[in-house]
Design a protein around this motif. Sequence first.
Motif, mmCIF file in Angstrom:
data_model
loop_
_atom_site.group_PDB
_atom_site.id
_atom_site.type_symbol
_atom_site.label_atom_id
_atom_site.label_comp_id
_atom_site.label_asym_id
_atom_site.label_seq_id
_atom_site.Cartn_x
_atom_site.Cartn_y
_atom_site.Cartn_z
ATOM 1 N N ASP A 4 -8.623 -10.966 0.513
ATOM 2 C CA ASP A 4 -9.956 -10.970 -0.087
ATOM 3 C C ASP A 4 -11.045 -11.889 0.704
ATOM 4 O OD1 ASP A 4 -12.036 -11.323 -1.702
ATOM 5 O OD2 ASP A 4 -11.185 -12.749 -3.213
ATOM 6 N N LEU A 53 -14.894 -7.248 11.654
ATOM 7 C CA LEU A 53 -14.249 -6.292 10.874
ATOM 8 C C LEU A 53 -15.238 -5.785 9.836
ATOM 9 C CD1 LEU A 53 -11.102 -8.589 9.728
ATOM 10 C CD2 LEU A 53 -11.411 -6.268 11.009
ATOM 11 N N VAL A 90 -17.562 -6.838 7.788
ATOM 12 C CA VAL A 90 -17.641 -7.120 6.180
ATOM 13 C C VAL A 90 -19.222 -7.491 5.964
ATOM 14 C CG1 VAL A 90 -16.838 -8.873 4.564
ATOM 15 C CG2 VAL A 90 -15.288 -8.276 6.023
ATOM 16 N N THR A 99 -14.653 -8.331 -0.337
ATOM 17 C CA THR A 99 -14.207 -7.164 0.394
ATOM 18 C C THR A 99 -12.802 -7.150 0.452
ATOM 19 O OG1 THR A 99 -16.329 -6.725 1.869
ATOM 20 C CG2 THR A 99 -14.267 -5.764 2.643
ATOM 21 N N MET A 155 -8.935 -5.806 1.662
ATOM 22 C CA MET A 155 -8.373 -5.191 2.842
ATOM 23 C C MET A 155 -6.759 -5.224 2.438
ATOM 24 S SD MET A 155 -10.281 -5.990 6.262
ATOM 25 C CE MET A 155 -12.351 -6.045 6.309
ATOM 26 N N TYR A 201 -3.399 -4.818 4.715
ATOM 27 C CA TYR A 201 -2.752 -4.702 6.134
ATOM 28 C C TYR A 201 -1.376 -4.505 6.071
ATOM 29 C CZ TYR A 201 -6.840 -5.658 8.750
ATOM 30 O OH TYR A 201 -8.163 -5.634 9.279
ATOM 31 N N MET A 238 -4.520 -1.794 9.277
ATOM 32 C CA MET A 238 -5.246 -1.667 8.103
ATOM 33 C C MET A 238 -4.878 -0.453 7.325
ATOM 34 S SD MET A 238 -9.436 -1.384 7.145
ATOM 35 C CE MET A 238 -9.766 -2.833 8.204
ATOM 36 N N LYS A 239 -4.486 -0.306 6.038
ATOM 37 C CA LYS A 239 -4.178 0.717 5.113
ATOM 38 C C LYS A 239 -5.120 0.974 4.080
ATOM 39 C CE LYS A 239 -0.224 1.075 7.008
ATOM 40 N NZ LYS A 239 0.297 2.395 7.652
ATOM 41 N N TRP A 240 -5.996 -0.021 3.794
ATOM 42 C CA TRP A 240 -6.940 0.264 2.637
ATOM 43 C C TRP A 240 -7.997 -0.831 2.770
ATOM 44 C CZ3 TRP A 240 -8.237 -2.698 -1.543
ATOM 45 C CH2 TRP A 240 -8.989 -2.377 -2.485
ATOM 46 N N ARG A 241 -9.295 -0.272 2.385
ATOM 47 C CA ARG A 241 -10.213 -1.317 2.420
ATOM 48 C C ARG A 241 -11.407 -0.819 1.374
ATOM 49 N NH1 ARG A 241 -13.955 -3.440 7.233
ATOM 50 N NH2 ARG A 241 -15.829 -3.989 6.274
ATOM 51 N N GLN A 242 -11.946 -1.840 0.532
ATOM 52 C CA GLN A 242 -13.046 -1.308 -0.442
ATOM 53 C C GLN A 242 -14.050 -2.833 -0.569
ATOM 54 O OE1 GLN A 242 -11.856 0.904 -3.602
ATOM 55 N NE2 GLN A 242 -13.871 1.148 -4.353
ATOM 56 N N THR A 243 -15.137 -2.573 -0.781
ATOM 57 C CA THR A 243 -16.082 -3.720 -1.180
ATOM 58 C C THR A 243 -16.457 -3.559 -2.601
ATOM 59 O OG1 THR A 243 -17.063 -3.682 0.851
ATOM 60 C CG2 THR A 243 -18.298 -4.687 -0.697
#
Length: 97
Positions: free
Chosen positions: A17, A60, A62, A67, A69, A71, A76-81
């Motif tokens: 986070d 990264l 950000v 945000t 993420m 890993y 990195m497998k997933w990311r969202q803000t």
Amino acid sequence: MTKFGELINFNKPVLIDFYTDWNEIENNIETLRDVAIALGDKAKVIKIDIKKNEILADALRVKGNPTFMIYKNGEMKWRQTGFKDAKTLIGLVQEYF
């Protein structure tokens, strides 16, 4: 701070986070505690202050707070803000067990 590569290079999921303290609504420590408790030793949960780690945040890309993420094995497998509740975050991390 520990080198970022050391934080993310695990064979179990690592939820990160990226946050700042200026928005208390979206900086909900209780949410991450709930996630960490629910996942136990099957995953790592880490908070990184954007202001104290500006070089990393810039590297990264950000831009928003928070945000998130995920890993695994350094990738990195997933990311969202944007804010996510504990149940949503738990489900997302469990996809990478």
